[in-house]
Design a protein around this motif. Structure first.
Motif, PDB file in Angstrom:
ATOM      1  N   MET A 214       0.843  -1.188   0.000  1.00  0.00           N
ATOM      2  CA  MET A 214       0.000   0.000   0.000  1.00  0.00           C
ATOM      3  C   MET A 214       0.882   1.242   0.000  1.00  0.00           C
ATOM      4  O   MET A 214       1.769   1.364   0.831  1.00  0.00           O
ATOM      5  CB  MET A 214      -0.897   0.000   1.246  1.00  0.00           C
ATOM      6  N   PRO A 215       0.673   2.186  -0.908  1.00  0.00           N
ATOM      7  CA  PRO A 215       1.512   3.376  -0.982  1.00  0.00           C
ATOM      8  C   PRO A 215       1.258   4.323   0.180  1.00  0.00           C
ATOM      9  O   PRO A 215       0.250   4.230   0.872  1.00  0.00           O
ATOM     10  CB  PRO A 215       1.081   4.006  -2.309  1.00  0.00           C
ATOM     11  N   PHE A 216       2.192   5.226   0.391  1.00  0.00           N
ATOM     12  CA  PHE A 216       2.042   6.233   1.420  1.00  0.00           C
ATOM     13  C   PHE A 216       0.844   7.128   1.123  1.00  0.00           C
ATOM     14  O   PHE A 216       0.043   7.423   1.981  1.00  0.00           O
ATOM     15  CB  PHE A 216       3.307   7.090   1.507  1.00  0.00           C
ATOM     16  N   LEU A 217       0.740   7.589  -0.098  1.00  0.00           N
ATOM     17  CA  LEU A 217      -0.324   8.514  -0.468  1.00  0.00           C
ATOM     18  C   LEU A 217      -0.555   8.372  -1.966  1.00  0.00           C
ATOM     19  O   LEU A 217       0.390   8.343  -2.742  1.00  0.00           O
ATOM     20  CB  LEU A 217       0.094   9.947  -0.136  1.00  0.00           C
ATOM     21  N   ARG A 218      -1.823   8.320  -2.367  1.00  0.00           N
ATOM     22  CA  ARG A 218      -2.148   8.168  -3.780  1.00  0.00           C
ATOM     23  C   ARG A 218      -2.594   9.505  -4.346  1.00  0.00           C
ATOM     24  O   ARG A 218      -3.556  10.106  -3.857  1.00  0.00           O
ATOM     25  CB  ARG A 218      -3.245   7.114  -3.945  1.00  0.00           C
ATOM     26  N   VAL A 219      -1.893   9.955  -5.382  1.00  0.00           N
ATOM     27  CA  VAL A 219      -2.094  11.302  -5.909  1.00  0.00           C
ATOM     28  C   VAL A 219      -2.499  11.252  -7.389  1.00  0.00           C
ATOM     29  O   VAL A 219      -1.915  10.511  -8.176  1.00  0.00           O
ATOM     30  CB  VAL A 219      -0.810  12.150  -5.763  1.00  0.00           C
ATOM     31  N   LEU A 220      -3.486  12.053  -7.749  1.00  0.00           N
ATOM     32  CA  LEU A 220      -3.869  12.247  -9.151  1.00  0.00           C
ATOM     33  C   LEU A 220      -3.270  13.564  -9.620  1.00  0.00           C
ATOM     34  O   LEU A 220      -3.425  14.596  -8.966  1.00  0.00           O
ATOM     35  CB  LEU A 220      -5.393  12.284  -9.295  1.00  0.00           C
ATOM     36  N   ILE A 221      -2.580  13.521 -10.757  1.00  0.00           N
ATOM     37  CA  ILE A 221      -2.000  14.727 -11.351  1.00  0.00           C
ATOM     38  C   ILE A 221      -2.890  15.170 -12.512  1.00  0.00           C
ATOM     39  O   ILE A 221      -3.177  14.389 -13.415  1.00  0.00           O
ATOM     40  CB  ILE A 221      -0.582  14.457 -11.883  1.00  0.00           C
ATOM     41  N   VAL A 222      -3.322  16.417 -12.468  1.00  0.00           N
ATOM     42  CA  VAL A 222      -4.081  16.996 -13.586  1.00  0.00           C
ATOM     43  C   VAL A 222      -3.231  18.126 -14.153  1.00  0.00           C
ATOM     44  O   VAL A 222      -3.126  19.204 -13.555  1.00  0.00           O
ATOM     45  CB  VAL A 222      -5.458  17.530 -13.135  1.00  0.00           C
ATOM     46  N   GLU A 223      -2.605  17.866 -15.293  1.00  0.00           N
ATOM     47  CA  GLU A 223      -1.629  18.805 -15.873  1.00  0.00           C
ATOM     48  C   GLU A 223      -1.591  18.586 -17.378  1.00  0.00           C
ATOM     49  O   GLU A 223      -1.399  17.463 -17.838  1.00  0.00           O
ATOM     50  CB  GLU A 223      -0.253  18.558 -15.256  1.00  0.00           C
ATOM     51  N   ASP A 224      -1.785  19.669 -18.154  1.00  0.00           N
ATOM     52  CA  ASP A 224      -1.883  19.506 -19.604  1.00  0.00           C
ATOM     53  C   ASP A 224      -0.539  19.462 -20.318  1.00  0.00           C
ATOM     54  O   ASP A 224      -0.485  19.125 -21.507  1.00  0.00           O
ATOM     55  CB  ASP A 224      -2.771  20.593 -20.224  1.00  0.00           C
TER      56      ASP A 224
END
Length: 203
Positions: free
Chosen positions: A1-11
């Motif tokens: 299990m990862p420390f923190l799951r992050v979604l990147i929204v970047e064009d």
């Protein structure tokens, strides 16, 4: 299990990859990269990130504001990433309740600090008044153990896995196991979703 799951929204694909590298360097997991509004909404419908890094200006349009409103409906914390720092943009951004606002360019240390503070502030923002094991166990099918509850309390205080391990005198793997059990018992998939659910059921 990862420390923190992050979604990147970047064009910008190059910037997105740079951000991804920064995140993996500090043991965060990138759950996905969205290059436009449709990508972002689709990923948010399918996954439950703990946090979203949201570019304010996508393809020349301020679509970040629209995405922010959707993120808020999901009760997920987010941080704006932007090249703009003018008063008018800041005032609009504040109305969408971000947990942070990072002006490009930024470095790994600045990004890490902003994320840690965002998670901490989000947890404090949603903490219920009476968080105790007995009340929670009355509302779920499979009861939390005392140790799982201690880990859950730490999660609510915005602590990362390393801090949880040190405070509870257990290994990182043990913390990850406890978090996995907590998510299963709470029928959630991420830290932010768990925080939001506890806040909802104990309200």
């Amino acid at each position: 299990m990862p420390f923190l799951r992050v979604l990147i929204v970047e064009d910008d694909p190059i910037i997105a990859e740079d951000i991804k590298e920064m995140l993996t360097n500090v043991n965060y997991s990138v759950q996905g990269i969205a290059y436009d509004k449709n990508d972002a909404l689709e990923i948010l419908d399918k996954t439950k990130p703990d946090l979203v890094l949201l570019d304010l200006n996508l393809s020349g349009e301020y679509e970040g504001f629209e995405i922010a409103n959707y993120i808020n409906s999901k009760k997920i914390p987010f941080i704006y990433l932007t090249s703009y720092s003018g008063k008018e943009i800041l005032d609009k951004a504040k109305n969408t309740l971000p947990m942070g606002y990072i002006v490009k360019p930024f470095n790994e240390r600045e990004l890490y600090s902003a994320i840690e503070i965002a998670i901490y502030n989000f947890s404090k923002f949603l903490i219920p008044i009476d968080l105790n094991r007995e009340n929670i166990n009355k509302l779920i099918t499979n009861e939390l153990t005392q140790k799982e509850f201690e880990i859950l309390k730490g999660l609510y205080e915005g602590k990362n896995n390393q801090q949880l391990a040190e405070e509870n005198f257990v290994s990182l793997n043990t913390v990850k196991t406890h978090l996995k059990n907590i998510f299963e018992k709470m029928d959630t998939h991420s830290r932010s979703e768990t925080i939001a659910k506890i806040n909802e059921i104990l309200r």
